[in-house]
Scaffold this motif. Structure first.
Motif, PDB file in Angstrom:
ATOM      1  N   SER A   1     -13.622   9.342 -12.293  1.00  0.00           N
ATOM      2  CA  SER A   1     -13.336   7.982 -12.767  1.00  0.00           C
ATOM      3  C   SER A   1     -12.415   7.282 -11.783  1.00  0.00           C
ATOM      4  N   ILE A   2     -12.419   5.946 -11.854  1.00  0.00           N
ATOM      5  CA  ILE A   2     -11.575   5.118 -10.997  1.00  0.00           C
ATOM      6  C   ILE A   2     -10.242   4.879 -11.693  1.00  0.00           C
ATOM      7  N   LYS A   3      -9.163   4.966 -10.911  1.00  0.00           N
ATOM      8  CA  LYS A   3      -7.835   4.581 -11.381  1.00  0.00           C
ATOM      9  C   LYS A   3      -7.319   3.474 -10.458  1.00  0.00           C
ATOM     10  N   THR A   4      -6.801   2.421 -11.014  1.00  0.00           N
ATOM     11  CA  THR A   4      -6.273   1.326 -10.208  1.00  0.00           C
ATOM     12  C   THR A   4      -4.753   1.341 -10.246  1.00  0.00           C
ATOM     13  N   PHE A   5      -4.147   0.757  -9.213  1.00  0.00           N
ATOM     14  CA  PHE A   5      -2.697   0.754  -9.097  1.00  0.00           C
ATOM     15  C   PHE A   5      -2.048  -0.192 -10.111  1.00  0.00           C
TER      16      PHE A   5
ATOM     17  N   ALA B   1       3.646   6.738   9.373  1.00  0.00           N
ATOM     18  CA  ALA B   1       4.186   6.206   8.124  1.00  0.00           C
ATOM     19  C   ALA B   1       3.464   6.796   6.914  1.00  0.00           C
ATOM     20  N   LEU B   2       2.145   6.949   7.019  1.00  0.00           N
ATOM     21  CA  LEU B   2       1.406   7.583   5.923  1.00  0.00           C
ATOM     22  C   LEU B   2       1.816   9.034   5.755  1.00  0.00           C
ATOM     23  N   ALA B   3       1.988   9.737   6.876  1.00  0.00           N
ATOM     24  CA  ALA B   3       2.378  11.146   6.796  1.00  0.00           C
ATOM     25  C   ALA B   3       3.732  11.315   6.103  1.00  0.00           C
ATOM     26  N   GLU B   4       4.651  10.399   6.350  1.00  0.00           N
ATOM     27  CA  GLU B   4       5.954  10.484   5.688  1.00  0.00           C
ATOM     28  C   GLU B   4       5.815  10.474   4.169  1.00  0.00           C
ATOM     29  N   ILE B   5       4.894   9.676   3.673  1.00  0.00           N
ATOM     30  CA  ILE B   5       4.688   9.609   2.224  1.00  0.00           C
ATOM     31  C   ILE B   5       4.003  10.871   1.712  1.00  0.00           C
ATOM     32  N   PHE B   6       2.887  11.243   2.323  1.00  0.00           N
ATOM     33  CA  PHE B   6       2.150  12.409   1.834  1.00  0.00           C
ATOM     34  C   PHE B   6       2.956  13.693   1.989  1.00  0.00           C
TER      35      PHE B   6
ATOM     36  N   THR C   1       0.832  -1.207   0.000  1.00  0.00           N
ATOM     37  CA  THR C   1       0.000   0.000   0.000  1.00  0.00           C
ATOM     38  C   THR C   1       0.866   1.255   0.000  1.00  0.00           C
ATOM     39  N   PHE C   2       1.861   1.308   0.889  1.00  0.00           N
ATOM     40  CA  PHE C   2       2.768   2.459   0.920  1.00  0.00           C
ATOM     41  C   PHE C   2       3.396   2.694  -0.451  1.00  0.00           C
ATOM     42  N   ALA C   3       3.898   1.630  -1.060  1.00  0.00           N
ATOM     43  CA  ALA C   3       4.612   1.757  -2.334  1.00  0.00           C
ATOM     44  C   ALA C   3       3.690   2.272  -3.432  1.00  0.00           C
ATOM     45  N   MET C   4       2.459   1.774  -3.464  1.00  0.00           N
ATOM     46  CA  MET C   4       1.539   2.188  -4.516  1.00  0.00           C
ATOM     47  C   MET C   4       1.097   3.638  -4.351  1.00  0.00           C
ATOM     48  N   ILE C   5       0.846   4.070  -3.111  1.00  0.00           N
ATOM     49  CA  ILE C   5       0.488   5.473  -2.884  1.00  0.00           C
ATOM     50  C   ILE C   5       1.655   6.373  -3.269  1.00  0.00           C
ATOM     51  N   ASP C   6       2.861   5.995  -2.841  1.00  0.00           N
ATOM     52  CA  ASP C   6       4.051   6.782  -3.140  1.00  0.00           C
ATOM     53  C   ASP C   6       4.246   6.909  -4.652  1.00  0.00           C
TER      54      ASP C   6
ATOM     55  N   THR D   1       2.032   6.600  -7.017  1.00  0.00           N
ATOM     56  CA  THR D   1       0.957   7.409  -7.594  1.00  0.00           C
ATOM     57  C   THR D   1       1.217   8.890  -7.407  1.00  0.00           C
ATOM     58  N   LEU D   2       1.596   9.280  -6.191  1.00  0.00           N
ATOM     59  CA  LEU D   2       1.817  10.699  -5.911  1.00  0.00           C
ATOM     60  C   LEU D   2       3.040  11.237  -6.641  1.00  0.00           C
ATOM     61  N   SER D   3       4.033  10.390  -6.856  1.00  0.00           N
ATOM     62  CA  SER D   3       5.245  10.845  -7.541  1.00  0.00           C
ATOM     63  C   SER D   3       4.975  11.251  -8.987  1.00  0.00           C
ATOM     64  N   LYS D   4       3.880  10.741  -9.544  1.00  0.00           N
ATOM     65  CA  LYS D   4       3.535  11.033 -10.941  1.00  0.00           C
ATOM     66  C   LYS D   4       2.335  11.965 -11.071  1.00  0.00           C
ATOM     67  N   SER D   5       1.796  12.409  -9.944  1.00  0.00           N
ATOM     68  CA  SER D   5       0.512  13.101  -9.959  1.00  0.00           C
ATOM     69  C   SER D   5       0.668  14.611 -10.139  1.00  0.00           C
ATOM     70  N   ASP D   6      -0.296  15.193 -10.845  1.00  0.00           N
ATOM     71  CA  ASP D   6      -0.403  16.646 -10.951  1.00  0.00           C
ATOM     72  C   ASP D   6      -1.668  17.139 -10.252  1.00  0.00           C
ATOM     73  N   ALA D   7      -2.115  16.393  -9.231  1.00  0.00           N
ATOM     74  CA  ALA D   7      -3.350  16.734  -8.520  1.00  0.00           C
ATOM     75  C   ALA D   7      -3.208  18.053  -7.774  1.00  0.00           C
ATOM     76  N   ASP D   8      -4.332  18.726  -7.599  1.00  0.00           N
ATOM     77  CA  ASP D   8      -4.388  19.979  -6.839  1.00  0.00           C
ATOM     78  C   ASP D   8      -4.792  19.754  -5.391  1.00  0.00           C
ATOM     79  N   LEU D   9      -5.415  18.608  -5.103  1.00  0.00           N
ATOM     80  CA  LEU D   9      -5.878  18.318  -3.750  1.00  0.00           C
ATOM     81  C   LEU D   9      -6.021  16.808  -3.589  1.00  0.00           C
ATOM     82  N   ILE D  10      -5.592  16.302  -2.438  1.00  0.00           N
ATOM     83  CA  ILE D  10      -5.815  14.913  -2.045  1.00  0.00           C
ATOM     84  C   ILE D  10      -6.882  14.893  -0.956  1.00  0.00           C
TER      85      ILE D  10
END
Length: 291
Positions: free
Chosen positions: A286-290, A71-76, A34-39, A41-50
């Motif tokens: 829309s849904i995006k999957t890892f 641990a989650l905070a470290e990633i975000f 889970t950590f790896a997939m969130i990380d 995703t965010l590394s490639k994201s151009d989102a304005d808000l999570i």
């Protein structure tokens, strides 16, 4: 750092994560995934808000559940994307309270979006808004309502939106109407009972939950009727049911699930997140999957 949310190119892009369910340390293989997939995703994201709509962690029977939040905070915190959080039924079960979560959120997460109209009901369930602005003018309002954990008078049922929270919603909506009518979004964790009717009118996604198909509270305190009366929402978003990620329509209201994010929990849906595009009075998602 508190972040003001402003439109870029006349559009706001949101990522909704839900039901991440980080558990006990040392973290399991599922949590590490889970950590790896969130990380990633965010590394490639151009989102304005999570937006995270609850169950960031397991806390029932978990020693030091705050380690999961850390641990989650470290990633975000690695990515300068504003973040908004509302909590779920598993975030505060034994050693953590809602009050603890509010304090930890401010201490751990560094890029929180600016909250307005903050309110705590008698059970410390937080409501707030996030204002989306364009050149200092409010163009959309994002409403967040903490739907709670287990029902206080029936521990076999989930909590319900309180009457105090509904009053907060009505008063906050009325105040914004005096400034400028806008089209808005609502986020919470536990689905409203009316998601059952929306499940009969699905326009996209999966309806795979069973027994029950919608894990809504037994008591319907009537929030949906207020949403219907005010008729300003482009969509209501929840989490909670890991095998539902559908968008359904009931009485012209769009009731939408996020997509389960964490691997350390039940469910057959592919793990991922929901992407929401908001443009003044229009919204698509829309849904995006890892994988």
């Amino acid at each position: 750092m508190l972040c003001v949310i402003t439109l870029k190119k006349n559009e706001l892009k949101l990522l909704q994560f839900t039901d991440i369910h980080i558990g006990q340390t040392p973290f399991s293989e599922e949590d590490q995934k889970t950590f790896a997939m969130i990380d990633r995703t965010l590394s490639k994201s151009d989102a304005d808000l999570i937006v995270i709509t609850g169950d960031l962690i397991w806390s029932d029977g978990v020693i030091e559940p705050t380690k999961g939040l850390e641990a989650l905070a470290e990633i975000f915190n690695k990515y300068p994307i504003p973040l908004a959080i509302t909590y779920g039924n598993h975030d505060s079960e034994e050693s953590l309270t809602r009050h603890d979560l509010h304090d930890l959120e401010k201490k751990l997460f560094h890029n929180l979006a600016v909250k307005t109209n903050q309110f705590l009901d008698p059970n410390q369930k937080e409501c707030f808004t996030i204002e989306v602005k364009d050149k200092d003018e409010i163009v959309n309002v994002l409403y967040f309502i903490d739907s709670g954990a287990n029902a206080l008078i029936d521990y076999e049922s989930y909590d319900w939106v309180s009457l105090e929270q509904i009053q907060w919603y009505d008063e906050t909506f009325a105040n914004y109407q005096t400034i400028k009518p806008t089209k808005d979004l609502l986020f919470l964790h536990i689905p409203l009972p009316e998601y059952q009717q929306a499940g009969d009118r699905i326009v996209d996604g999966k309806f795979w939950e069973m027994n029950p198909r919608i894990s809504a509270p037994k008591l319907n305190t009537g929030l949906f009727s207020h949403l219907l009366k005010n008729n300003h929402l482009l969509g209501t978003f929840c989490g909670h049911d890991h095998d539902n990620n559908f968008e359904g329509i009931y009485l012209d209201q769009r009731l939408i699930y996020g997509n389960v994010t964490g691997y350390n929990c039940y469910g057959d849906l592919p793990r991922g997140y929901r992407v929401i595009y908001l443009k003044c009075d229009q919204m698509k998602t829309s849904i995006k999957t890892f994988e």
